[in-house]
Write a protein that holds these residues in place. Structure first.
Motif, PDB file in Angstrom:
ATOM      1  N   CYS A 101     -12.494  16.034   8.591  1.00  0.00           N
ATOM      2  CA  CYS A 101     -13.846  15.524   8.748  1.00  0.00           C
ATOM      3  C   CYS A 101     -13.766  14.229   9.543  1.00  0.00           C
ATOM      4  CB  CYS A 101     -14.513  15.287   7.394  1.00  0.00           C
ATOM      5  SG  CYS A 101     -13.516  14.308   6.243  1.00  0.00           S
ATOM      6  N   ALA A 102     -14.926  13.713   9.918  1.00  0.00           N
ATOM      7  CA  ALA A 102     -14.949  12.477  10.696  1.00  0.00           C
ATOM      8  C   ALA A 102     -16.275  11.760  10.483  1.00  0.00           C
ATOM      9  CB  ALA A 102     -14.740  12.773  12.181  1.00  0.00           C
ATOM     10  N   ILE A 103     -16.263  10.457  10.691  1.00  0.00           N
ATOM     11  CA  ILE A 103     -17.482   9.650  10.708  1.00  0.00           C
ATOM     12  C   ILE A 103     -17.670   9.194  12.148  1.00  0.00           C
ATOM     13  CG2 ILE A 103     -18.603   7.553   9.880  1.00  0.00           C
ATOM     14  CD1 ILE A 103     -17.096   7.852   7.277  1.00  0.00           C
ATOM     15  N   LEU A 104     -18.752   9.684  12.777  1.00  0.00           N
ATOM     16  CA  LEU A 104     -18.919   9.530  14.220  1.00  0.00           C
ATOM     17  C   LEU A 104     -20.350   9.158  14.584  1.00  0.00           C
ATOM     18  CD1 LEU A 104     -17.023  12.772  15.363  1.00  0.00           C
ATOM     19  CD2 LEU A 104     -16.129  10.429  15.369  1.00  0.00           C
ATOM     20  N   PRO A 105     -20.544   8.571  15.761  1.00  0.00           N
ATOM     21  CA  PRO A 105     -21.906   8.341  16.248  1.00  0.00           C
ATOM     22  C   PRO A 105     -22.578   9.673  16.582  1.00  0.00           C
ATOM     23  CG  PRO A 105     -20.285   7.008  17.462  1.00  0.00           C
ATOM     24  CD  PRO A 105     -19.528   8.024  16.675  1.00  0.00           C
TER      25      PRO A 105
ATOM     26  N   ARG B  77      -8.119  14.191   5.577  1.00  0.00           N
ATOM     27  CA  ARG B  77      -7.811  13.627   6.884  1.00  0.00           C
ATOM     28  C   ARG B  77      -9.131  13.269   7.570  1.00  0.00           C
ATOM     29  NH1 ARG B  77      -4.517  18.692   8.914  1.00  0.00           N
ATOM     30  NH2 ARG B  77      -6.458  19.558   8.081  1.00  0.00           N
ATOM     31  N   LEU B  78      -9.436  11.986   7.599  1.00  0.00           N
ATOM     32  CA  LEU B  78     -10.728  11.490   8.059  1.00  0.00           C
ATOM     33  C   LEU B  78     -10.593  10.788   9.405  1.00  0.00           C
ATOM     34  CD1 LEU B  78     -13.770  10.873   7.424  1.00  0.00           C
ATOM     35  CD2 LEU B  78     -12.953   8.755   6.348  1.00  0.00           C
ATOM     36  N   GLY B  79     -11.286  11.289  10.413  1.00  0.00           N
ATOM     37  CA  GLY B  79     -11.318  10.641  11.709  1.00  0.00           C
ATOM     38  C   GLY B  79     -12.484   9.676  11.798  1.00  0.00           C
ATOM     39  N   PHE B  80     -12.369   8.712  12.710  1.00  0.00           N
ATOM     40  CA  PHE B  80     -13.471   7.776  12.904  1.00  0.00           C
ATOM     41  C   PHE B  80     -13.402   7.170  14.298  1.00  0.00           C
ATOM     42  CE2 PHE B  80      -9.977   5.154  11.539  1.00  0.00           C
ATOM     43  CZ  PHE B  80     -10.139   3.933  12.191  1.00  0.00           C
ATOM     44  N   SER B  81     -14.573   6.767  14.785  1.00  0.00           N
ATOM     45  CA  SER B  81     -14.681   6.126  16.081  1.00  0.00           C
ATOM     46  C   SER B  81     -14.622   4.621  15.926  1.00  0.00           C
ATOM     47  CB  SER B  81     -16.012   6.529  16.740  1.00  0.00           C
ATOM     48  OG  SER B  81     -16.383   5.628  17.765  1.00  0.00           O
TER      49      SER B  81
ATOM     50  N   GLU C 219     -17.508   8.922  29.100  1.00  0.00           N
ATOM     51  CA  GLU C 219     -16.565  10.001  28.799  1.00  0.00           C
ATOM     52  C   GLU C 219     -16.161  10.036  27.333  1.00  0.00           C
ATOM     53  OE1 GLU C 219     -13.245   9.759  31.385  1.00  0.00           O
ATOM     54  OE2 GLU C 219     -14.397  10.213  33.201  1.00  0.00           O
ATOM     55  N   LEU C 220     -16.408   8.940  26.599  1.00  0.00           N
ATOM     56  CA  LEU C 220     -16.042   8.927  25.184  1.00  0.00           C
ATOM     57  C   LEU C 220     -16.870   9.913  24.376  1.00  0.00           C
ATOM     58  CD1 LEU C 220     -15.656   5.101  24.468  1.00  0.00           C
ATOM     59  CD2 LEU C 220     -13.877   6.768  24.999  1.00  0.00           C
ATOM     60  N   GLN C 221     -18.146  10.051  24.738  1.00  0.00           N
ATOM     61  CA  GLN C 221     -19.049  10.965  24.042  1.00  0.00           C
ATOM     62  C   GLN C 221     -20.189  11.309  24.996  1.00  0.00           C
ATOM     63  OE1 GLN C 221     -20.709   9.522  20.367  1.00  0.00           O
ATOM     64  NE2 GLN C 221     -21.241  11.557  19.615  1.00  0.00           N
ATOM     65  N   PRO C 222     -19.997  12.308  25.839  1.00  0.00           N
ATOM     66  CA  PRO C 222     -21.013  12.642  26.844  1.00  0.00           C
ATOM     67  C   PRO C 222     -22.401  12.885  26.265  1.00  0.00           C
ATOM     68  CG  PRO C 222     -18.962  13.785  27.317  1.00  0.00           C
ATOM     69  CD  PRO C 222     -18.785  13.132  25.979  1.00  0.00           C
ATOM     70  N   SER C 223     -22.486  13.495  25.084  1.00  0.00           N
ATOM     71  CA  SER C 223     -23.796  13.774  24.490  1.00  0.00           C
ATOM     72  C   SER C 223     -24.530  12.483  24.151  1.00  0.00           C
ATOM     73  CB  SER C 223     -23.646  14.637  23.236  1.00  0.00           C
ATOM     74  OG  SER C 223     -22.863  13.973  22.250  1.00  0.00           O
TER      75      SER C 223
ATOM     76  N   GLU D 243     -41.230  -3.257  20.409  1.00  0.00           N
ATOM     77  CA  GLU D 243     -41.993  -2.008  20.556  1.00  0.00           C
ATOM     78  C   GLU D 243     -41.123  -0.788  20.840  1.00  0.00           C
ATOM     79  OE1 GLU D 243     -44.980  -2.635  23.482  1.00  0.00           O
ATOM     80  OE2 GLU D 243     -45.963  -4.266  22.389  1.00  0.00           O
ATOM     81  N   LEU D 244     -39.854  -0.854  20.518  1.00  0.00           N
ATOM     82  CA  LEU D 244     -38.980   0.301  20.687  1.00  0.00           C
ATOM     83  C   LEU D 244     -38.232   0.564  19.392  1.00  0.00           C
ATOM     84  CD1 LEU D 244     -37.366  -0.151  24.242  1.00  0.00           C
ATOM     85  CD2 LEU D 244     -39.146   1.461  23.565  1.00  0.00           C
ATOM     86  N   ASN D 245     -38.005   1.827  19.127  1.00  0.00           N
ATOM     87  CA  ASN D 245     -37.261   2.199  17.921  1.00  0.00           C
ATOM     88  C   ASN D 245     -35.965   2.893  18.312  1.00  0.00           C
ATOM     89  OD1 ASN D 245     -36.775   2.493  15.156  1.00  0.00           O
ATOM     90  ND2 ASN D 245     -37.726   4.519  15.106  1.00  0.00           N
ATOM     91  N   TRP D 246     -35.213   2.261  19.195  1.00  0.00           N
ATOM     92  CA  TRP D 246     -33.905   2.798  19.583  1.00  0.00           C
ATOM     93  C   TRP D 246     -32.894   2.456  18.493  1.00  0.00           C
ATOM     94  CZ3 TRP D 246     -33.355   1.222  25.470  1.00  0.00           C
ATOM     95  CH2 TRP D 246     -34.325   1.916  26.209  1.00  0.00           C
ATOM     96  N   THR D 247     -32.155   3.453  18.068  1.00  0.00           N
ATOM     97  CA  THR D 247     -31.241   3.241  16.939  1.00  0.00           C
ATOM     98  C   THR D 247     -29.850   3.770  17.238  1.00  0.00           C
ATOM     99  OG1 THR D 247     -31.908   5.361  15.927  1.00  0.00           O
ATOM    100  CG2 THR D 247     -33.110   3.367  15.243  1.00  0.00           C
ATOM    101  N   ALA D 248     -28.889   3.210  16.530  1.00  0.00           N
ATOM    102  CA  ALA D 248     -27.523   3.734  16.500  1.00  0.00           C
ATOM    103  C   ALA D 248     -27.401   4.551  15.217  1.00  0.00           C
ATOM    104  CB  ALA D 248     -26.514   2.595  16.514  1.00  0.00           C
ATOM    105  N   ASP D 249     -27.153   5.844  15.364  1.00  0.00           N
ATOM    106  CA  ASP D 249     -27.108   6.758  14.228  1.00  0.00           C
ATOM    107  C   ASP D 249     -25.679   7.232  13.989  1.00  0.00           C
ATOM    108  OD1 ASP D 249     -29.868   6.502  14.195  1.00  0.00           O
ATOM    109  OD2 ASP D 249     -30.184   8.286  15.412  1.00  0.00           O
ATOM    110  N   THR D 250     -25.320   7.316  12.733  1.00  0.00           N
ATOM    111  CA  THR D 250     -23.953   7.677  12.341  1.00  0.00           C
ATOM    112  C   THR D 250     -23.982   8.867  11.407  1.00  0.00           C
ATOM    113  OG1 THR D 250     -23.314   5.354  12.505  1.00  0.00           O
ATOM    114  CG2 THR D 250     -21.822   6.808  11.319  1.00  0.00           C
ATOM    115  N   ALA D 251     -22.985   9.741  11.527  1.00  0.00           N
ATOM    116  CA  ALA D 251     -22.974  10.961  10.720  1.00  0.00           C
ATOM    117  C   ALA D 251     -21.585  11.265  10.185  1.00  0.00           C
ATOM    118  CB  ALA D 251     -23.477  12.152  11.539  1.00  0.00           C
ATOM    119  N   PHE D 252     -21.596  11.986   9.075  1.00  0.00           N
ATOM    120  CA  PHE D 252     -20.386  12.602   8.524  1.00  0.00           C
ATOM    121  C   PHE D 252     -20.324  14.008   9.106  1.00  0.00           C
ATOM    122  CE2 PHE D 252     -18.359  15.216   5.174  1.00  0.00           C
ATOM    123  CZ  PHE D 252     -17.139  14.568   5.090  1.00  0.00           C
ATOM    124  N   VAL D 253     -19.196  14.357   9.720  1.00  0.00           N
ATOM    125  CA  VAL D 253     -19.085  15.594  10.492  1.00  0.00           C
ATOM    126  C   VAL D 253     -17.856  16.378  10.048  1.00  0.00           C
ATOM    127  CG1 VAL D 253     -18.914  16.562  12.820  1.00  0.00           C
ATOM    128  CG2 VAL D 253     -20.109  14.384  12.465  1.00  0.00           C
ATOM    129  N   TYR D 254     -18.025  17.687   9.907  1.00  0.00           N
ATOM    130  CA  TYR D 254     -16.855  18.538   9.706  1.00  0.00           C
ATOM    131  C   TYR D 254     -17.128  19.910  10.299  1.00  0.00           C
ATOM    132  CZ  TYR D 254     -19.269  20.389   5.490  1.00  0.00           C
ATOM    133  OH  TYR D 254     -20.164  20.943   4.609  1.00  0.00           O
TER     134      TYR D 254
END
Length: 316
Positions: free
Chosen positions: A147-151, A98-102, A201-205, A263-274
Motif C-alpha cells: 500500500c502507499a500514502i500518495l497525493p 510494506r508502505l510506500g510514501f511520497s 514526471e513525478l505524477q503526470p495525473s 476565492e479559490l478552493n484549490w487543495t492538496a489531497d492525500t490518499a491511502f492506495v493499494y
C-alpha cells in the motif's frame, strides 16, 4: 434487523440469492432444502420483509431482498476477513506491511498512520519505502509494496483509493517579499510569479489536474523551474527563482512564509492506495477504518472553516 439474522441464515440468504433456487442453495451450504426454505420463510415473517418471490421454476429476489442479500454478502465477507486476521495475529503470522510514501506527504500523516496501525494490530511491523508517486504505483503493480500514502489523483479503476487528508494550496514566498503584506492573494495577480512546480514526471495525473485548475480560471501556467522534493521547491523560492504553490501543512524553512489564495478552493489531497485484489490480511481493515473515519470527519466539517486543513481523526 431481527436478532434471528444469524450467520447461518446469512449464508442461506447469500446462497439463495446467488442460485435463485432453494435446492441448489441447500446443496451449497450442506443443509436439507426443506430446512433452508423454512428458516428463510420464518425470517421473512419475523422481519416483515419478503426477500424472495417463490416461482414455479425457482426464485426471484425482491427489491427489498436485494438489500438484505447485499448485507448478507458484505457481513460474511467481513466476518471471514476478521477470522483470517485474528488467527494471523494470534499466531504472530501477520507479514510486515510494506508502505510506500511520497516526499510530498506530510510526515505527520505517516506518524499518525503508524500509531493507528499499531493500535489496531499491536506488534505488527510497518516497513517504509519512499519514492515518487509514479514509482510507488509501479511498486504496487509489482507487489513489492502492499500500500502507499500518495497525493491524489490516482486512477480508481486500477487501485483502491481512500482519501485521508485535504488541505488548501497556498503560495510560498520569502518573508521579505512585498506580497507578504497581503492577507490573501488574487491568483490573477500572482500567477506570473508562480514559476516553481513539482516535476511533472513525478505524477503526470497530478500535473494534468494542476493544468486544469489554471485553465478553469483562464490563467496560463508558467513552469520555468521543477523540483523533485518539497525541500528543492523551498530552496528555489529562497533563492528567488519564483513563487510556488505548496500544501498548507508543509513545514517551512526559515525565511519563508505562505499566503492563501482568495476565492479559490484549490487543495492538496492525500490518499491511502493499494492494488485491487491485494492480499495483505490487514488491508481490508485499514481501508474500512480510514473510509469510516474520513466520512465522519467530512460530516462534522463546519462550513465556516473551509480554509482549515482536514484530516481524519486517525491522522490529526
Amino acid at each position: 434487523m431481527s436478532d434471528s439474522l444469524t450467520f447461518r441464515l446469512l449464508r442461506y440468504i447469500k446462497a439463495s440469492a446467488a442460485t435463485l433456487n432453494f435446492t441448489r442453495a441447500a446443496e451449497q451450504v450442506f443443509v436439507a432444502q426443506s430446512s433452508l426454505s423454512h428458516q428463510i420463510g420464518k425470517l421473512e415473517d419475523n422481519i416483515d420483509v419478503a426477500i424472495f418471490d417463490r416461482l414455479q421454476n425457482g426464485l426471484k429476489i425482491t427489491p427489498a431482498g436485494r438489500i438484505v442479500a447485499a448485507y448478507a454478502e458484505n457481513t460474511l465477507r467481513e466476518w471471514d476477513q476478521m477470522l483470517v486476521m485474528a488467527r494471523a495475529v494470534q499466531r504472530n503470522e501477520v507479514p510486515p506491511l510494506r508502505l510506500g510514501f511520497s516526499s510530498f506527504i506530510n510526515a505527520k500523516l505517516l506518524e499518525k498512520f503508524r500509531e493507528g496501525y499499531e493500535g489496531m494490530f499491536s506488534g505488527c511491523v510497518i516497513q517504509l519505502m519512499s519514492g515518487d508517486p509514479l514509482l510507488s504505483l509501479q511498486r504496487l503493480d509489482a507487489r513489492t509494496l502492499d500500500c502507499a500514502i500518495l497525493p491524489l489523483p490516482i486512477d480508481t479503476s486500477l487501485y483502491s483509493v481512500q482519501q485521508i487528508a485535504q488541505s488548501p494550496l497556498v503560495v510560498c514566498m520569502r518573508s521579505d517579499d512585498a506580497l507578504a503584506e497581503h492577507a490573501q492573494l488574487d491568483i490573477r495577480d500572482v500567477a506570473p510569479r508562480i514559476t516553481i512546480f513539482r516535476d511533472p514526471e513525478l505524477q503526470p495525473s497530478a500535473h494534468s489536474r494542476l493544468l486544469e485548475m489554471f485553465a478553469e480560471v483562464d490563467i496560463p501556467i508558467h513552469l520555468t523551474c521543477s523540483a523533485r522534493t518539497p525541500g528543492e521547491i523551498q530552496w528555489m523560492v529562497k533563492e528567488r527563482y519564483g513563487l510556488a504553490l505548496i500544501d498548507q501543512l508543509s513545514p517551512l524553512d526559515p525565511g519563508l512564509i505562505t499566503r492563501p489564495l482568495a476565492e479559490l478552493n484549490w487543495t492538496a489531497d492525500t490518499a491511502f492506495v493499494y492494488l485491487n485484489h491485494a492480499d495483505h490480511v490487514a488491508l481490508p481493515f485499514i481501508e474500512r477504518f480510514l473510509r469510516e473515519t474520513w466520512t465522519d470527519s467530512r460530516r462534522r466539517k463546519s462550513p465556516t472553516k473551509s480554509r482549515i486543513p482536514e484530516q481524519m481523526e486517525l491522522l490529526v
